[in-house]
Design an enzyme around this catalytic site. Sequence first.
Site, PDB file in Angstrom:
ATOM      1  CG  ASN A  58      -1.772   1.847   1.459  1.00  0.00           C
ATOM      2  OD1 ASN A  58      -1.934   1.930   0.632  1.00  0.00           O
ATOM      3  ND2 ASN A  58      -2.202   1.389   2.450  1.00  0.00           N
ATOM      4  CD1 TRP A  59       4.100   1.568  -3.138  1.00  0.00           C
ATOM      5  CD2 TRP A  59       3.298   2.774  -4.634  1.00  0.00           C
ATOM      6  NE1 TRP A  59       4.503   0.814  -3.836  1.00  0.00           N
ATOM      7  CE2 TRP A  59       4.440   1.425  -4.856  1.00  0.00           C
ATOM      8  CE3 TRP A  59       3.414   3.336  -5.946  1.00  0.00           C
ATOM      9  CZ2 TRP A  59       4.687   1.211  -6.542  1.00  0.00           C
ATOM     10  CZ3 TRP A  59       3.474   2.789  -7.031  1.00  0.00           C
ATOM     11  CH2 TRP A  59       4.744   1.980  -7.289  1.00  0.00           C
ATOM     12  CE  LYS A  60       0.625   3.330   5.068  1.00  0.00           C
ATOM     13  NZ  LYS A  60       0.602   2.848   6.562  1.00  0.00           N
TER      14      LYS A  60
ATOM     15  CG  HIS B 126      -5.216   1.929   5.698  1.00  0.00           C
ATOM     16  ND1 HIS B 126      -4.790   2.267   6.408  1.00  0.00           N
ATOM     17  CD2 HIS B 126      -4.441   0.466   5.480  1.00  0.00           C
ATOM     18  CE1 HIS B 126      -3.663   2.764   6.538  1.00  0.00           C
ATOM     19  NE2 HIS B 126      -3.137   0.879   6.384  1.00  0.00           N
TER      20      HIS B 126
ATOM     21  CD  GLU C 168      -2.684   5.127   7.358  1.00  0.00           C
ATOM     22  OE1 GLU C 168      -2.429   5.431   5.727  1.00  0.00           O
ATOM     23  OE2 GLU C 168      -1.745   4.505   7.816  1.00  0.00           O
TER      24      GLU C 168
ATOM     25  CD  GLU D  55      -3.608  -3.271   7.951  1.00  0.00           C
ATOM     26  OE1 GLU D  55      -1.859  -3.454   7.241  1.00  0.00           O
ATOM     27  OE2 GLU D  55      -3.707  -2.483   7.631  1.00  0.00           O
TER      28      GLU D  55
ATOM     29  N   GLY E  30       3.159   1.936  10.623  1.00  0.00           N
ATOM     30  CA  GLY E  30       3.959   2.892  10.123  1.00  0.00           C
ATOM     31  C   GLY E  30       5.039   3.015  11.898  1.00  0.00           C
TER      32      GLY E  30
ATOM     33  CB  SER F   7       5.934  -2.410  11.462  1.00  0.00           C
ATOM     34  OG  SER F   7       5.170  -1.198  12.019  1.00  0.00           O
TER      35      SER F   7
ATOM     36  N   GLY G 266       2.706  -0.975   4.630  1.00  0.00           N
ATOM     37  CA  GLY G 266       3.201  -0.136   3.841  1.00  0.00           C
ATOM     38  C   GLY G 266       4.608   0.490   3.601  1.00  0.00           C
ATOM     39  N   GLY G 267       5.792   1.411   4.531  1.00  0.00           N
ATOM     40  CA  GLY G 267       6.939   1.872   4.503  1.00  0.00           C
ATOM     41  C   GLY G 267       7.551   1.171   3.439  1.00  0.00           C
TER      42      GLY G 267
HETATM   43  P1  PGA Z   1       3.247   0.024   7.877  1.00  0.00           P
HETATM   44  O1  PGA Z   1       2.449  -0.062   6.336  1.00  0.00           O
HETATM   45  O2  PGA Z   1       4.458  -1.608   7.004  1.00  0.00           O
HETATM   46  O3  PGA Z   1       4.096   0.937   7.015  1.00  0.00           O
HETATM   47  O4  PGA Z   1       3.736  -0.320   8.910  1.00  0.00           O
HETATM   48  C1  PGA Z   1       1.564  -0.752   6.901  1.00  0.00           C
HETATM   49  C2  PGA Z   1      -0.476  -0.227   6.678  1.00  0.00           C
HETATM   50  O5  PGA Z   1      -0.038   0.676   6.430  1.00  0.00           O
HETATM   51  O6  PGA Z   1      -1.094  -1.502   5.699  1.00  0.00           O
END
Ligand code: PGA
Length: 253
Positions: A13-15, A98, A100, A169, A175, A214, A235-236
């Site tokens: 997920n590139w956000k 998600h 966020e 999650e 993150g 993470s 994510g990251g």
């Molecule tokens: P992260 O994000 O790997 O940077 O913790 C995970 C996500 O938001 O799906």
Amino acid sequence: MRNASRQVIIAANWKMYKTKEQAKDFCRSFLPLLLPDSPEAVIIPPSILIDAVAGELKGSGVKTGVQNIYWENEGAYTGEISGEMAADCGCSYCLCGHSERRQYFKENALIVAKKAEAARRWGMRPIICLGETLEQRKSGQTMNVLKNEIEALLAGISKPGEDIVFAYEPVWAIGTGAVAAPEDAEEAINYIRGLIGNLWGPVTQKISILYGGSVKPGNISQIMACPNIDGALVGGAGLKPDSFGMLVNYKKL
Ligand code: PGA
């Protein structure tokens, strides 16, 4: 041992990151890293980059996803995109709920289920995200939160199906670098599978449930060693081709 009827999926997920050129460069560097037996890999860019990413990935077997859609098919909804538009641009997966989106855009189970239904209507596989906050975990409410959320989500889904993917999650692990202990993630995912099974029956054994929060090349092997964890939502570590390449090739680490 993981049930062999469940698909392993590693999704990035590139956000809200990357320009068009950066997105294309990522794809060109990432694709040569794939191995013949790599699991299903999914790249989920910002929606304005879907066309460029899907174009680069065409014919590679790597799938494109969309981070968010609106549930109506069309209409006067300024700023939104429909499931049909995302599917038409080459998406076969759709993130739904998600954390966020839940936190900043106030999405709840009702909205998330509507979006998942809209994704399915256009032939995309929803990846439905859920997880507890730090306060909820600290106060021992994790299992209750998961139960309430799964029941509310499934009440809005018209029919069971293995096209639906879930992602556990824990919000405190996203993150932050604070990955859930594999045994805690396994316990939560096993519990989620049981809850879905109570309502959906045997098809649940074929439903992929991912872990997110993470995930990195340094911890993915332990996570994927858990029999109920069917992949990762990243994510990251999904922003760089070499680290996402290592995640997709986790069996070789
Ligand atoms: P992260 O994000 O790997 O940077 O913790 C995970 C996500 O938001 O799906």
